[in-house]
Write a protein that holds these residues in place. Structure first.
Motif, PDB file in Angstrom:
ATOM      1  N   VAL A 147     -24.875  -5.278  43.733  1.00  0.00           N
ATOM      2  CA  VAL A 147     -23.772  -5.129  44.689  1.00  0.00           C
ATOM      3  C   VAL A 147     -22.446  -5.470  44.019  1.00  0.00           C
ATOM      4  CG1 VAL A 147     -22.759  -6.082  46.794  1.00  0.00           C
ATOM      5  CG2 VAL A 147     -25.185  -5.489  46.740  1.00  0.00           C
ATOM      6  N   ILE A 148     -22.408  -6.618  43.314  1.00  0.00           N
ATOM      7  CA  ILE A 148     -21.183  -7.025  42.634  1.00  0.00           C
ATOM      8  C   ILE A 148     -20.833  -6.029  41.532  1.00  0.00           C
ATOM      9  CG2 ILE A 148     -20.080  -8.854  41.292  1.00  0.00           C
ATOM     10  CD1 ILE A 148     -20.545  -9.586  44.199  1.00  0.00           C
ATOM     11  N   TRP A 149     -21.864  -5.552  40.826  1.00  0.00           N
ATOM     12  CA  TRP A 149     -21.655  -4.606  39.728  1.00  0.00           C
ATOM     13  C   TRP A 149     -21.047  -3.301  40.216  1.00  0.00           C
ATOM     14  CZ3 TRP A 149     -22.821  -5.731  34.594  1.00  0.00           C
ATOM     15  CH2 TRP A 149     -22.736  -4.669  33.709  1.00  0.00           C
ATOM     16  N   SER A 150     -21.358  -2.905  41.438  1.00  0.00           N
ATOM     17  CA  SER A 150     -20.875  -1.623  41.959  1.00  0.00           C
ATOM     18  C   SER A 150     -19.414  -1.653  42.376  1.00  0.00           C
ATOM     19  CB  SER A 150     -21.733  -1.203  43.164  1.00  0.00           C
ATOM     20  OG  SER A 150     -21.547  -2.103  44.252  1.00  0.00           O
ATOM     21  N   ILE A 151     -18.854  -2.836  42.541  1.00  0.00           N
ATOM     22  CA  ILE A 151     -17.450  -2.958  42.955  1.00  0.00           C
ATOM     23  C   ILE A 151     -16.572  -2.984  41.711  1.00  0.00           C
ATOM     24  CG2 ILE A 151     -15.769  -4.345  44.232  1.00  0.00           C
ATOM     25  CD1 ILE A 151     -18.101  -5.550  45.776  1.00  0.00           C
ATOM     26  N   PRO A 152     -15.533  -2.152  41.619  1.00  0.00           N
ATOM     27  CA  PRO A 152     -14.630  -2.189  40.460  1.00  0.00           C
ATOM     28  C   PRO A 152     -14.046  -3.592  40.267  1.00  0.00           C
ATOM     29  CG  PRO A 152     -14.190  -0.247  41.798  1.00  0.00           C
ATOM     30  CD  PRO A 152     -15.173  -1.081  42.568  1.00  0.00           C
ATOM     31  N   THR A 153     -14.015  -4.036  39.021  1.00  0.00           N
ATOM     32  CA  THR A 153     -13.595  -5.404  38.714  1.00  0.00           C
ATOM     33  C   THR A 153     -12.217  -5.716  39.270  1.00  0.00           C
ATOM     34  OG1 THR A 153     -14.928  -5.401  36.688  1.00  0.00           O
ATOM     35  CG2 THR A 153     -13.190  -7.047  36.852  1.00  0.00           C
ATOM     36  N   LEU A 154     -11.269  -4.807  39.037  1.00  0.00           N
ATOM     37  CA  LEU A 154      -9.900  -5.067  39.477  1.00  0.00           C
ATOM     38  C   LEU A 154      -9.814  -5.151  40.995  1.00  0.00           C
ATOM     39  CD1 LEU A 154      -7.210  -5.542  38.110  1.00  0.00           C
ATOM     40  CD2 LEU A 154      -6.664  -3.124  38.415  1.00  0.00           C
ATOM     41  N   LEU A 155     -10.573  -4.301  41.695  1.00  0.00           N
ATOM     42  CA  LEU A 155     -10.578  -4.333  43.157  1.00  0.00           C
ATOM     43  C   LEU A 155     -11.165  -5.646  43.663  1.00  0.00           C
ATOM     44  CD1 LEU A 155     -10.017  -2.781  45.768  1.00  0.00           C
ATOM     45  CD2 LEU A 155     -12.312  -1.817  45.598  1.00  0.00           C
ATOM     46  N   LEU A 156     -12.226  -6.111  43.013  1.00  0.00           N
ATOM     47  CA  LEU A 156     -12.848  -7.377  43.413  1.00  0.00           C
ATOM     48  C   LEU A 156     -11.917  -8.549  43.153  1.00  0.00           C
ATOM     49  CD1 LEU A 156     -15.400  -8.634  44.564  1.00  0.00           C
ATOM     50  CD2 LEU A 156     -16.314  -8.789  42.241  1.00  0.00           C
TER      51      LEU A 156
ATOM     52  N   MET B 271     -16.785 -11.956  36.554  1.00  0.00           N
ATOM     53  CA  MET B 271     -17.253 -11.609  35.219  1.00  0.00           C
ATOM     54  C   MET B 271     -18.579 -12.262  34.848  1.00  0.00           C
ATOM     55  SD  MET B 271     -13.693 -11.440  33.056  1.00  0.00           S
ATOM     56  CE  MET B 271     -14.479 -10.388  31.841  1.00  0.00           C
ATOM     57  N   TRP B 272     -19.284 -12.810  35.848  1.00  0.00           N
ATOM     58  CA  TRP B 272     -20.558 -13.458  35.555  1.00  0.00           C
ATOM     59  C   TRP B 272     -21.717 -12.465  35.540  1.00  0.00           C
ATOM     60  CZ3 TRP B 272     -24.232 -12.707  39.264  1.00  0.00           C
ATOM     61  CH2 TRP B 272     -23.779 -12.359  40.547  1.00  0.00           C
ATOM     62  N   VAL B 273     -21.487 -11.270  36.070  1.00  0.00           N
ATOM     63  CA  VAL B 273     -22.580 -10.314  36.249  1.00  0.00           C
ATOM     64  C   VAL B 273     -23.197  -9.914  34.906  1.00  0.00           C
ATOM     65  CG1 VAL B 273     -23.207  -8.052  37.138  1.00  0.00           C
ATOM     66  CG2 VAL B 273     -21.572  -9.466  38.382  1.00  0.00           C
ATOM     67  N   SER B 274     -22.357  -9.601  33.920  1.00  0.00           N
ATOM     68  CA  SER B 274     -22.893  -9.183  32.620  1.00  0.00           C
ATOM     69  C   SER B 274     -23.683 -10.309  31.968  1.00  0.00           C
ATOM     70  CB  SER B 274     -21.751  -8.739  31.702  1.00  0.00           C
ATOM     71  OG  SER B 274     -20.787  -9.777  31.558  1.00  0.00           O
ATOM     72  N   VAL B 275     -23.228 -11.549  32.140  1.00  0.00           N
ATOM     73  CA  VAL B 275     -23.960 -12.696  31.597  1.00  0.00           C
ATOM     74  C   VAL B 275     -25.324 -12.816  32.265  1.00  0.00           C
ATOM     75  CG1 VAL B 275     -23.933 -15.196  31.234  1.00  0.00           C
ATOM     76  CG2 VAL B 275     -21.799 -13.888  31.077  1.00  0.00           C
TER      77      VAL B 275
END
Length: 365
Positions: free
Chosen positions: A206-215, A238-242
């Motif tokens: 869910v978090i990954w699907s939201i554009p970073t800048l928008l979030l 930015m924790w999703v990739s980790v």
């Protein structure tokens, strides 16, 4: 064993010239951030000495100033306070074009704008007045603005030096937050699998699907605009990739013999994760941490440029570009290009370090 591995990693890293260049730039940036107010020509808080008459000047601009003592008393600033937050100016800076001492008066041509001056007579006290010295009523100095001045007449070089703190600060806080959340959720998902893994992966997707800048915009609107708010907002995105990397690594490590042996000995899940699993999967995390550091610097600059990041008068490289970008198409592009080059150099340094760590730790992508 860990010490030997560390020495081997360091030997590989030292053979990577790009990584060494990146480390050198990062160390230099850290030193500049620590001693910014001592290095900056403008050592006032936030390097915010405004002299609007000389706004928008080119690099190398030189100007004479008459220093007038401020009406209210300025208490002396301690060394440590000046080191961390700067020292308040004891004088008011009046730009002048020329001056002369006549009888008991100091006659100055006050600089107002290009081609405009105003003649002002100032009375001298009985104390002897000398150019460039603090004895007497007034003091006249000459200052050179090596990178020019912004539209408010502030020294670009000083704000560039102090702005290093914001970029390094946002990167550090972002990495700490992203590692804390990402390592925790990724380890839980990879170790326990099953329903725990399904729930955490659903949240990650869910978090990954939201554009970073928008979030980041959404979190910033909730937390408000400000120095620490933007740090936390970027860190929470930015924790999703980790988490994804840690999950994948833990899934493979949990099947190894030493983990099975630890379970057979009756060790708790917490001990197995903290002492046997995580120390063996942190290599890829170090690589992604360097990448996140670089990304955080770019995102903070973008947010400050859009007006929702660090707020004036605190110097931020993105905010400096916003305040001076109109000079790019006029007569003085360096006012906006200088912070842009600084962002590029620091981001490049962290990316080179990340590439060097990837090669030294032999991380497979």
């Amino acid at each position: 064993m860990a010490t030997a591995t560390t020495r081997t990693t360091w030997r590989r890293l030292k053979r990577n010239k790009g990584a060494l260049v990146g480390i050198s730039i990062i160390i230099l940036a850290i030193l500049v951030a620590l001693f910014a107010y001592l290095l900056a020509p403008d050592g006032s808080p936030n390097a915010n000495r405004m002299v609007v008459e000389i706004g928008g000047q080119r690099p190398g601009y030189t100007q004479q100033f008459l220093l007038l003592p401020r009406e209210r008393k300025i208490n002396p600033t301690s060394f440590f306070k000046r080191l961390f937050v700067g020292g308040e100016d004891k004088y008011q800076y009046i730009p002048i074009q020329s001056y002369q001492q006549k009888n008991d008066s100091l006659i100055i041509q006050q600089y107002l704008d290009e081609g405009f001056t105003e003649r002002v007579a100032l009375p001298l006290s009985k104390t002897k007045w000398q150019e460039g010295r603090s004895s007497g009523n007034y003091k006249i100095i000459t200052k050179k603005f090596r990178l020019g001045t912004d539209k408010y007449g502030r020294d670009i070089l000083s704000r560039l030096l102090v702005g290093v703190r914001v970029s390094l600060g946002v990167g550090l806080v972002t990495v700490l937050i992203s590692l804390s959340i990402g390592v925790l959720l990724g380890a839980l998902a990879g170790y326990f699998r099953g329903r725990t893994d399904d729930v955490i992966m659903w949240f990650i997707n869910v978090i990954w699907s939201i554009p970073t800048l928008l979030l980041v915009f959404a979190i910033t609107l909730v937390l408000g605009k400000g120095f620490w708010q933007v740090f936390v907002a970027i860190g929470l995105t930015m924790w999703v990739s980790v988490a994804r990397i840690i999950r994948g690594q833990v899934l493979s490590v949990r099947e190894l013999e030493y983990v099975e042996a630890a379970k057979a000995l009756g060790y708790s899940h917490t001990r197995i994760i903290l002492r046997h699993v995580l120390p063996n999967v942190m290599g890829p995390v170090m690589v992604v941490a360097a990448s996140n550091f670089a990304s955080a610097i770019v995102i903070e600059a973008g947010l400050s440029f859009l007006g929702v990041g660090v707020q004036p008068p605190q110097p931020s490289w993105g905010l400096m570009i916003k305040e001076n970008y109109n000079f790019i198409i006029t007569h003085n592009p360096m006012l906006a290009l200088a912070p842009g080059f600084a962002i590029m150099l620091l981001v490049l340094a962290f990316n080179m370090l990340g590439n060097g760590l990837r090669d030294a730790l032999q991380v497979k992508e």
